[in-house]
Scaffold this active site. Structure first.
Site, PDB file in Angstrom:
ATOM      1  N   CYS A  81      35.182  41.073  47.914  1.00 62.89           N
ATOM      2  CA  CYS A  81      36.090  40.074  48.495  1.00 62.89           C
ATOM      3  C   CYS A  81      36.923  40.608  49.654  1.00 62.89           C
ATOM      4  O   CYS A  81      36.743  40.194  50.796  1.00 62.89           O
ATOM      5  CB  CYS A  81      37.015  39.523  47.421  1.00 62.89           C
ATOM      6  SG  CYS A  81      36.155  38.506  46.235  1.00 62.89           S
ATOM      7  N   LEU A 104      40.476  34.620  41.095  1.00 60.28           N
ATOM      8  CA  LEU A 104      40.258  35.545  39.979  1.00 60.28           C
ATOM      9  C   LEU A 104      39.940  36.958  40.462  1.00 60.28           C
ATOM     10  O   LEU A 104      39.318  37.166  41.493  1.00 60.28           O
ATOM     11  CB  LEU A 104      39.163  35.039  39.039  1.00 60.28           C
ATOM     12  CG  LEU A 104      37.717  34.948  39.472  1.00 60.28           C
ATOM     13  CD1 LEU A 104      37.011  36.289  39.421  1.00 60.28           C
ATOM     14  CD2 LEU A 104      37.004  33.977  38.552  1.00 60.28           C
ATOM     15  N   ASP A 160      21.734  27.441  38.712  1.00 60.04           N
ATOM     16  CA  ASP A 160      21.472  28.552  39.626  1.00 60.04           C
ATOM     17  C   ASP A 160      20.023  28.499  40.072  1.00 60.04           C
ATOM     18  O   ASP A 160      19.154  28.053  39.322  1.00 60.04           O
ATOM     19  CB  ASP A 160      21.771  29.895  38.954  1.00 60.04           C
ATOM     20  CG  ASP A 160      22.113  30.970  39.969  1.00 60.04           C
ATOM     21  OD1 ASP A 160      23.296  31.330  40.076  1.00 60.04           O
ATOM     22  OD2 ASP A 160      21.191  31.430  40.679  1.00 60.04           O
TER      23      ASP A 160
HETATM   24  C1  UDX Z   1      40.514  40.336  44.925  1.00 55.64           C
HETATM   25  C2  UDX Z   1      41.797  39.508  44.771  1.00 55.64           C
HETATM   26  O1  UDX Z   1      42.782  40.284  44.067  1.00 55.64           O
HETATM   27  C3  UDX Z   1      41.515  38.228  44.022  1.00 55.64           C
HETATM   28  O2  UDX Z   1      42.687  37.434  43.943  1.00 55.64           O
HETATM   29  C4  UDX Z   1      40.420  37.474  44.770  1.00 55.64           C
HETATM   30  O3  UDX Z   1      40.091  36.289  44.063  1.00 55.64           O
HETATM   31  C5  UDX Z   1      39.186  38.334  44.939  1.00 55.64           C
HETATM   32  O4  UDX Z   1      39.526  39.553  45.591  1.00 55.64           O
HETATM   33  P1  UDX Z   1      39.071  41.889  43.322  1.00 55.64           P
HETATM   34  O5  UDX Z   1      38.099  42.028  44.444  1.00 55.64           O
HETATM   35  O6  UDX Z   1      38.558  41.659  41.941  1.00 55.64           O
HETATM   36  O7  UDX Z   1      40.083  40.703  43.620  1.00 55.64           O
HETATM   37  O8  UDX Z   1      39.903  43.258  43.304  1.00 55.64           O
HETATM   38  P2  UDX Z   1      41.433  43.691  43.381  1.00 55.64           P
HETATM   39  O9  UDX Z   1      41.952  43.931  42.025  1.00 55.64           O
HETATM   40  O10 UDX Z   1      42.215  42.818  44.274  1.00 55.64           O
HETATM   41  O11 UDX Z   1      41.265  45.125  44.080  1.00 55.64           O
HETATM   42  C6  UDX Z   1      40.683  45.216  45.375  1.00 55.64           C
HETATM   43  C7  UDX Z   1      40.577  46.654  45.831  1.00 55.64           C
HETATM   44  O12 UDX Z   1      41.857  47.153  46.201  1.00 55.64           O
HETATM   45  C8  UDX Z   1      40.023  47.640  44.803  1.00 55.64           C
HETATM   46  O13 UDX Z   1      39.079  48.463  45.454  1.00 55.64           O
HETATM   47  C9  UDX Z   1      41.248  48.423  44.365  1.00 55.64           C
HETATM   48  O14 UDX Z   1      40.896  49.721  43.963  1.00 55.64           O
HETATM   49  C10 UDX Z   1      42.069  48.428  45.639  1.00 55.64           C
HETATM   50  N1  UDX Z   1      43.521  48.587  45.434  1.00 55.64           N
HETATM   51  C11 UDX Z   1      44.234  47.632  44.756  1.00 55.64           C
HETATM   52  C12 UDX Z   1      44.193  49.666  45.982  1.00 55.64           C
HETATM   53  O15 UDX Z   1      43.578  50.522  46.620  1.00 55.64           O
HETATM   54  N2  UDX Z   1      45.543  49.774  45.829  1.00 55.64           N
HETATM   55  C13 UDX Z   1      46.272  48.851  45.153  1.00 55.64           C
HETATM   56  O16 UDX Z   1      47.496  49.009  45.062  1.00 55.64           O
HETATM   57  C14 UDX Z   1      45.588  47.743  44.596  1.00 55.64           C
END
Ligand code: UDX
Length: 454
Positions: free
Chosen positions: A262, A152, A28
Site C-alpha cells: 500500500c 485495514l 474471484d
Molecule cells: C497501511 C495503512 O496503515 C492502512 O491503513 C492501509 O489500509 C493500508 O496500508 P499496511 O500496509 O498493512 O497498512 O502496513 P502498516 O502497518 O501501515 O505499515 C506500513 C510499513 O511502515 C511497514 O513496512 C512498517 O514496518 C513501516 N512502519 C510503520 C515504520 O517503518 N515505522 C512506523 O513507525 C510504522
C-alpha cells in the site's frame, strides 16, 4: 451482498460481512483462490481470519464463485475489492482490474443495485467509472456507484474491518447513502464515526491518509540521517517527540522504513495523479518521502558492510525477516527482502529466515538461502541483521544467539532489540540513527508504549 476480488481486502471484507450477519457471495476470477476459500483455507497469512472464515462458511451465509452471472443475480450491493498495483514502468496505478470488474458486473445488472468501490484508486476514478458502468449496463443511467475506502492494516485485518476507526461513504445520492447505511448498520450501531462525502473526497481520504503515514515515518527517518551525522540518538529523539500529543508516537518509529502493498505504491500513484491534475507541486514532497525511505535500505547495507569489516564479499549474513512487517507473509516492496537482495548482490552469502514469509520470498528471490529456524539462520554468521521485527526475534536471548554465530555483530534495522542487553552479552550492536556506543540507558522508563510499538 457480493464482494468482487478476494485478495487481502476482499476476502477479509467478505468474511467479516458474513460474520456480521449478511448473506455474502465472494467472487474471484482465480478458481484456485475460490476453491481454497470455499474449503475454509485463507491463501495468505492473516491472524484470526481462518477461524472467522470457517465460522462464516459454517453459518451458511458465505459462498464463493467465479461466476459474474451469479454475482449480478445475487447482490443488492456489490463491493469491488480488486487490486490496483503500480503500473510496470510508471508510478501510476494500474486500473485494469478495477475497470474489468466494474464492466463485467455492470454488463449483467438489470435491476437497481449499488456498485461500491473499495479499492484504492486515483481521485476521479469513481466519476469515470460511473459513466463507464452506465454505458454498458442494461439499467443505463439508473445504475449508481459509490466509493467506500478501506483502511485495514495487514496483521490486524479482522479487527480493523469489524471495528474500524471510521467509515467513509463517497456517494452521489441519498439513495446510495441509504444502501451503504444498511450495509454497515452493525458498525454504525456500535457508534463507528461516519463521514459522508462526495466520491472524489472519499477516494482522496485513503491516499491522503497513507501519504500522511508514509510522511511521518520518513520524517523520523530523515531525523535519523541527521542523528547519524552528529552522534545524536534518533530513538531518544523519537521518544521525546512522542510526549507531545500533537505529534504522537505512532508511525514515528525509526528504522528501515515502510514497504508493503500500500504505502509505497499509493504515494507514487498520488504523485502521478496530482501531476495529471496540474497540481503536482502540491505533493512533490512525496518524492522526498519515497527517497528518504529508499535511503534507509542502502544505509542498512552500509552498516552491515561496516560490521563485516568493510567488504561483504564472502561474508555470511543472517537476515532475520523477509516480510514487510511482522505478522504478515507479504513481501511486496518489503524493505527486508530488498536489503537481503542488496547484500547478496555485493557478494555476501545471505541466509534468510522469516517465520511466515519464506515461501513468498523464495518465489521472488530464489537465489537467497532460506532456512526454517532462527538458529539455522544465525549459525556461523559473521553479521546478523534484523530486518522485520517479529516477536520471535525480539524475544531471542542474545547469549543463546551469541553461542551460534561466528562473530557477535548485529545490525538492528528496526530498533526492536534491547541494545544494552546485546552489548552486555558481548555483541557489537548497531542501529540506524544511533551512535555506535550509545547512551541508550538514558531511555526513560515509562517511555511511551506507542513509540516502541507504533
Ligand atoms: C497501511 C495503512 O496503515 C492502512 O491503513 C492501509 O489500509 C493500508 O496500508 P499496511 O500496509 O498493512 O497498512 O502496513 P502498516 O502497518 O501501515 O505499515 C506500513 C510499513 O511502515 C511497514 O513496512 C512498517 O514496518 C513501516 N512502519 C510503520 C515504520 O517503518 N515505522 C512506523 O513507525 C510504522
Amino acid at each position: 451482498m457480493t464482494v468482487i476480488g478476494t485478495g487481502y481486502l476482499g476476502a477479509t471484507h467478505a468474511v467479516c460481512m458474513a460474520v456480521l450477519g449478511f448473506e455474502v457471495l465472494g467472487v474471484d476470477v482465480d478458481p484456485a483462490k475460490v476453491e481454497l476459500l470455499a474449503s475454509g483455507r485463507v491463501p495468505f497469512y492473516e491472524p484470526g481470519l481462518p477461524e472467522k472464515l470457517q465460522d462464516a462458511l459454517a453459518s451458511g451465509r458465505l459462498r464463493f464463485t467465479t461466476s459474474f452471472d451469479e454475482a449480478a443475480a445475487f447482490g443488492d450491493v456489490h463491493f469491488v475489492c480488486v487490486g490496483t498495483p503500480q503500473q510496470p514502468g510508471s508510478h501510476a496505478a494500474d486500473l485494469r482490474y478495477v475497470d474489468a470488474a466494474f464492466t463485467e458486473l455492470a454488463r449483467r445488472i438489470d435491476r437497481k443495485t449499488l456498485l461500491i468501490g473499495k479499492s484504492t484508486v486515483p481521485v476521479g476514478t469513481a466519476a469515470r467509472l460511473a459513466q463507464l458502468v452506465r454505458s454498458v449496463s442494461p439499467l443505463g443511467d439508473e445504475l449508481e456507484l459509490a466509493w467506500n475506502p478501506e483502511f485495514l492494516r495487514e496483521g490486524f485485518a479482522v479487527e480493523d474491518t469489524l471495528h474500524p476507526d471510521r467509515l467513509v461513504f463517497g456517494v452521489d445520492s441519498e439513495w446510495a447513502e441509504r444502501q451503504l447505511r444498511v450495509a454497515f448498520r452493525p458498525l454504525l450501531d456500535e457508534g463507528t464515526p461516519l463521514v459522508v462525502a462526495d466520491t472524489a473526497t472519499a477516494e482522496l481520504v485513503k491516499v491522503a491518509a497513507n501519504s500522511f503515514l508514509a510522511t511521518k515515518i520518513s520524517y523520523i527517518n530523515a531525523m535519523a540521517e541527521v542523528c547519524e551525522a552528529t552522534g545524536a540518538d534518533v530513538n531518544l529523539l523519537a521518544t521525546a517527540l512522542a510526549y507531545d500529543d500533537r505529534i504522537g508516537g505512532r508511525f514515528l518509529k525509526p528504522g528501515l522504513g515502510f514497504g508493503g502493498g500500500c504505502l509505497p505504491k499509493d504515494i507514487r500513484a498520488f504523485r502521478a495523479r496530482a501531476e495529471e491534475l496540474g497540481v503536482g507541486q502540491a505533493v512533490r514532497f512525496l518524492d522526498e518521502v519515497d527517497q528518504i525511505n529508499q535511503r534507509r535500505r542502502s544505509r542498512t547495507v552500509d552498516l552491515v558492510r561496516e560490521l563485516a569489516g568493510g567488504s561483504l564479499q564472502g561474508a555470511r549474513i543472517a537476515a532475520l525477516g523477509a516480510a514487510f512487517k511482522p505478522n504478515s507473509d507479504d513481501v511486496r516492496d518489503a524493505p527486508a527482502l530488498d536489503v537481503a537482495r542488496m547484500l547478496y548482490l555485493e557478494g555476501a552469502r545471505v541466509v534468510v529466515y522469516d517465520p511466515e514469509a519464506n515461501a513468498n520470498a523464495h518465489r521472488v528471490y530464489p537465489d537467497l538461502d532460506y532456512v526454517g529456524t532462527l538458529a539455522e539462520a544465525v549459525m556461523d554468521a559473521d553479521v546478523v541483521v534484523l530486518l522485520t521485527e517479529w516477536d520471535e526475534f525480539r524475544r531471542a536471548d542474545p547469549r543463546d544467539l551469541g553461542a551460534l554465530v561466528s562473530g557477535r555483530r548485529i545490525v538492528d534495522g528496526r530498533h526492536a532489540l534491547d541494545a544494552s542487553r546485546y552489548r552486555a552479552a558481548g555483541w557489537e550492536y548497531r542501529a540506524l540513527g544511533r551512535p555506535a556506543e550509545a547512551a541508550t540507558a538514558q531511555l526513560v522508563e515509562n517511555d511511551k508504549d506507542s513509540v516502541a510499538h507504533a
